[in-house]
Design an enzyme around this catalytic site. Sequence first.
Site, mmCIF file in Angstrom:
data_model
loop_
_atom_site.group_PDB
_atom_site.id
_atom_site.type_symbol
_atom_site.label_atom_id
_atom_site.label_comp_id
_atom_site.label_asym_id
_atom_site.label_seq_id
_atom_site.Cartn_x
_atom_site.Cartn_y
_atom_site.Cartn_z
ATOM 1 N N GLU A 198 0.583 0.139 -14.903
ATOM 2 C CA GLU A 198 0.619 1.542 -15.053
ATOM 3 C C GLU A 198 -0.353 2.114 -15.015
ATOM 4 O OE1 GLU A 198 2.792 2.282 -19.050
ATOM 5 O OE2 GLU A 198 4.916 1.698 -17.961
ATOM 6 N N HIS A 218 3.576 -25.918 -11.771
ATOM 7 C CA HIS A 218 4.522 -26.547 -11.065
ATOM 8 C C HIS A 218 5.545 -25.539 -10.487
ATOM 9 C CE1 HIS A 218 3.534 -30.544 -12.345
ATOM 10 N NE2 HIS A 218 2.997 -29.777 -13.350
ATOM 11 N N LYS A 228 14.044 7.215 -15.396
ATOM 12 C CA LYS A 228 14.354 7.884 -16.410
ATOM 13 C C LYS A 228 15.386 9.327 -16.216
ATOM 14 C CE LYS A 228 10.522 7.097 -19.345
ATOM 15 N NZ LYS A 228 9.321 7.714 -20.238
#
Length: 490
Positions: free
Chosen positions: A304, A348, A457
């Site tokens: 951000e 892994h 939004k």
Amino acid sequence: MKNIQFDFNNLFDFCVGAQHGVTDEDVREISGSVANAHRHLEKILSSRESRLRLNLEWAELPYQSAQSLREIKKLAAEVRKYDNLISLGIGGSYLGLKAAQDALCPAYFNEFKSGRKKSPRIYFEGNNLDPDTLSVLLKNLNPKKTFVVVISKSGETTETKAAFMAVEAWLKRAIGKNYGRQIIAVTDPESGTLRKKVNQAQALDKLSFRSLPLLKGVGGRFSEFNMGLLHLAVMGIKIEDVLAGAASMRKICSQPELEKNPAYLYAALHTILYRKKNKPIAIMMPFSETLKSTADWYSQLLAESLGKKYGRKINLKSDNTEEWLADKSRVVNVGRSPISCRGTNDLHSIQQNNIEGANDKVITFIRVEKFKEEIKIKGEPADLLNGKNFSDLIKLAQEATEWALLQEQRPNCAIILPEVSPFSWGELLFFLEMATAFEGELLDINAFDQPGVEGYKNYMYYKLNKPGLPAETVNQIKNNPLKKDPKYIL
Ligand code: PA5
């Protein structure tokens, strides 16, 4: 108190070669920008007015008055009387808290009373719109024994607001008119619907909807040392130790010299690797299960803060303070892409790609020197694991990973924590905040806004018929509908 340490060796050419590592010449080249960035940052940080306006007040959070800490602890003592706490919040209003809980509390905190001591069980909600989690919680918790802390700076964020509405109705149904006494709201001191709600409830009953203000000039993702303090106190963590760690790192990270300032050096070396050596991927890999959520917190901080479309335009005002604007004539589309994982678990999984996939990543390890607990393995005398400590094995695995990466010229570095204590954790967070702010300076972008989050939004608000959406936004949505050709829906 032993400070955290940093090992940047494996970012250099003498470890990974000049094609993938930083050379002395690269460092010389960036030193002018580093000096300018330091001067600029210091100028902003030394003026309260500038810090508040540009959202850099986070740098002052390590220094908080004993009085304000006392008030937080007083509220925390009340929350601790309950069996459960539901903490609602998303992004910067959630990730720091989750990171703190996982790092500083014993594992399986909610499951075992012995580790929790006298703290309530703490559940995080309001960070998603998935109905499958909150509904289970509300079906199983006893509302009479549950406290709710809702954290939202804006008070408007859909995820948190929706969850709060559900939890509020649930509490109200069970408790009746005094349900607000089981709620604390951490929000903006003046604006937003949550603040309005607090003011209304408080006017009728001082014990209802008690609230803690979020400090001005502190953005969500930089606010763990503000909005996270109540949560730390509820868990019984000594807030003073966390802030002392942050303050200690603040001092170290105020030094102008690259070789003395780990945050500047981290930012400068990663900027070189990003800009000159084609390393756009940032992998944070703590070798510790309990620091995985701190890596998640850093993912948000990096993404951000630095993932920006436009460069920064600085307007100097008549009082010599600055205003930062997005320079729409300068599309930069910058920012390293974060990945959070942890050792040894992810050796892994993504490690195969780290070693043999595209050489476009820089890995930051977090290494812990002393773990809180120890297990010594007992087995057959001939077994190579017999007599070994888990903590030695995990450290060896980290060293082995470092070695394996170097064989393939993969740059990496390490942050070394003497232990995962409140002090070290405070140091770590502040270091990462300062490094990110400095990287933003080197990229010449505004690291303290997040305009890219608005797109989804706005679309949701449009579909939900929110009044007052700007005409430009409405038209953009209307004129650019999602394209769904049935041919490609199988
Ligand atoms: O860093 C930020 O500012 C954001 O991630 C916010 O914390 C997040 O969007 C939540 O916002 P709010 O606290 O207003 O609900």
